[in-house]
Each structure stands twice: as structure tokens, then as C-alpha cells.
Design a protein around this motif. Structure first.
Motif, short mmCIF file in Angstrom:
data_model
loop_
_atom_site.label_atom_id
_atom_site.label_comp_id
_atom_site.label_asym_id
_atom_site.label_seq_id
_atom_site.Cartn_x
_atom_site.Cartn_y
_atom_site.Cartn_z
N TRP A 51 0.84 -1.19 0.00
CA TRP A 51 0.00 0.00 0.00
C TRP A 51 0.88 1.24 0.00
O TRP A 51 2.07 1.19 0.27
CB TRP A 51 -0.98 0.00 1.15
CG TRP A 51 -0.43 0.05 2.56
CD1 TRP A 51 0.24 1.08 3.16
CD2 TRP A 51 -0.54 -0.97 3.55
NE1 TRP A 51 0.53 0.77 4.45
CE2 TRP A 51 0.06 -0.48 4.72
CE3 TRP A 51 -1.12 -2.23 3.57
CZ2 TRP A 51 0.13 -1.21 5.90
CZ3 TRP A 51 -1.05 -2.96 4.75
CH2 TRP A 51 -0.44 -2.45 5.88
N ARG A 52 0.25 2.38 -0.32
CA ARG A 52 0.96 3.66 -0.39
C ARG A 52 0.09 4.73 0.22
O ARG A 52 -1.10 4.83 -0.09
CB ARG A 52 1.27 4.01 -1.84
CG ARG A 52 1.99 5.33 -2.03
CD ARG A 52 2.29 5.63 -3.48
NE ARG A 52 1.11 5.61 -4.32
CZ ARG A 52 0.25 6.63 -4.46
NH1 ARG A 52 0.44 7.74 -3.79
NH2 ARG A 52 -0.79 6.53 -5.26
N GLY A 53 0.69 5.52 1.09
CA GLY A 53 0.01 6.67 1.67
C GLY A 53 0.83 7.91 1.40
O GLY A 53 2.03 7.83 1.10
N HIS A 54 0.21 9.06 1.47
CA HIS A 54 0.97 10.29 1.25
C HIS A 54 0.44 11.43 2.12
O HIS A 54 -0.67 11.36 2.63
CB HIS A 54 0.96 10.69 -0.22
CG HIS A 54 -0.41 10.95 -0.77
ND1 HIS A 54 -1.16 9.96 -1.34
CD2 HIS A 54 -1.17 12.06 -0.79
CE1 HIS A 54 -2.32 10.46 -1.71
NE2 HIS A 54 -2.36 11.73 -1.38
N LEU A 55 1.27 12.42 2.28
CA LEU A 55 0.92 13.62 3.01
C LEU A 55 0.93 14.76 2.00
O LEU A 55 1.97 15.01 1.38
CB LEU A 55 1.95 13.87 4.11
CG LEU A 55 1.79 15.13 4.94
CD1 LEU A 55 0.48 15.10 5.70
CD2 LEU A 55 2.96 15.26 5.90
N GLY A 56 -0.20 15.41 1.81
CA GLY A 56 -0.27 16.45 0.78
C GLY A 56 -0.23 15.80 -0.58
O GLY A 56 -1.16 15.11 -0.98
N THR A 57 0.88 15.97 -1.27
CA THR A 57 1.05 15.35 -2.58
C THR A 57 2.19 14.33 -2.48
O THR A 57 2.96 14.33 -1.52
CB THR A 57 1.43 16.40 -3.65
OG1 THR A 57 2.75 16.88 -3.35
CG2 THR A 57 0.45 17.55 -3.67
N ASP A 58 2.30 13.50 -3.50
CA ASP A 58 3.40 12.52 -3.52
C ASP A 58 4.76 13.21 -3.46
O ASP A 58 5.71 12.66 -2.92
CB ASP A 58 3.31 11.64 -4.75
CG ASP A 58 2.21 10.59 -4.65
OD1 ASP A 58 1.69 10.38 -3.53
OD2 ASP A 58 1.86 9.99 -5.68
#
Length: 146
Positions: free
Chosen positions: A76-83
Motif C-alpha cells: 500500500w501507499r500513503g501520502h501527506l499532501g502530494t506525492d
């Protein structure tokens, strides 16, 4: 970029390890690193989770499921704001070595402009979080297998 990767053996079958990894409802019973996680394990779905980083307040985050291959791989992948700002990628891979033994690979790959600062401040807690998850998964899978 900050990469945390571990490879270790678990004395359980690939199906037994997967059963522990894929049963999100039971994470509070064994996983101090991810004490809460919910959602559907299918590519494209969103997971909501609580990350317990040692010595830090819990973080509630969301992540997009990238790959689900039963008995083999979950990512899985999470992000803060934009990648570009901050992205966290997590992968779990199960490789059978024998009928009742697997090699488990756990990868956390942190990228983006904030990743070097995050690693400087949080690198120790992230590594301990990573190790806590590994130790707990190994213990749970081996206990369930016997």
C-alpha cells in the motif's frame, strides 16, 4: 529517501502467515505497530490505520492498496499532501522455503521532499515500529501454526 527493509524467516506456512497478515480485524490482538486498521484488501481500496511509533503520539493515516496477492504479497501507499511532499510505501512479501517455513520481507520506503527531515526526526521510531511489526507477526503466525 529512507528505506527500511528486513528479511526474516517465520516457522509457518505461507497460508498461515497470510491468514494473520490479511485478517485486519484481529490486528489489535497482536500488532502493536498497527493497532487499528480497517478497509478492504483489494487493489484500489483505501485502508484507514493507526500507526504506533514508539515514543510518539499515534498517527491516523489512510493508504491506497496497490497489490494483493494471497499468500505472497501485500502493498500500500500513503501520502501527506502530494506525492512530491511525502509518500510512504509499504510492502510485505512471503516466499515459501519449505512446507512450514517462509522468508518474510518487509519494506518501508519513504520518499518526497519531507522524507529526509522526517527520517532525521523519526528514523529511530520508524525503525522500532518496523521491528515491532516484524516480531509480532512472526510470533502470531508461529503460535497460530502450532
Amino acid at each position: 529517501m529512507a528505506l527500511h527493509r528486513t528479511d526474516f524467516e517465520i516457522n509457518a506456512s505461507d497460508a498461515e502467515v497470510w491468514a494473520v497478515l490479511a485478517d485486519l480485524d484481529r490486528y489489535p490482538e497482536w500488532n502493536p505497530a498497527l493497532p487499528a486498521i480497517s478497509g478492504e484488501l483489494r487493489a484500489g481500496s483505501v485502508l484507514s490505520m493507526t500507526l504506533a511509533l514508539p515514543g510518539r503520539p499515534p498517527l491516523n493515516v489512510k493508504a491506497n492498496v496497490l497489490e494483493v496477492v494471497p499468500n505472497r504479497r501485500l502493498s500500500w501507499r500513503g501520502h501527506l499532501g502530494t506525492d512530491l511532499l511525502f509518500t510512504g510505501y509499504r510492502e510485505f512479501a512471503i516466499e515459501p522455503l519449505a512446507a512450514d517455513r517462509v522468508r518474510f520481507t518487509h519494506i518501508e520506503d519513504l520518499r518526497g521532499w519531507l522524507a529526509p527531515v522526517f527520517e532525521l526526526v523519526m528514523g529511530g521510531p520508524v525503525q522500532r515500529h518496523h521491528e515491532n511489526l516484524n516480531e509480532s507477526l512472526k510470533s502470531r503466525a508461529e503460535t497460530m501454526a502450532h
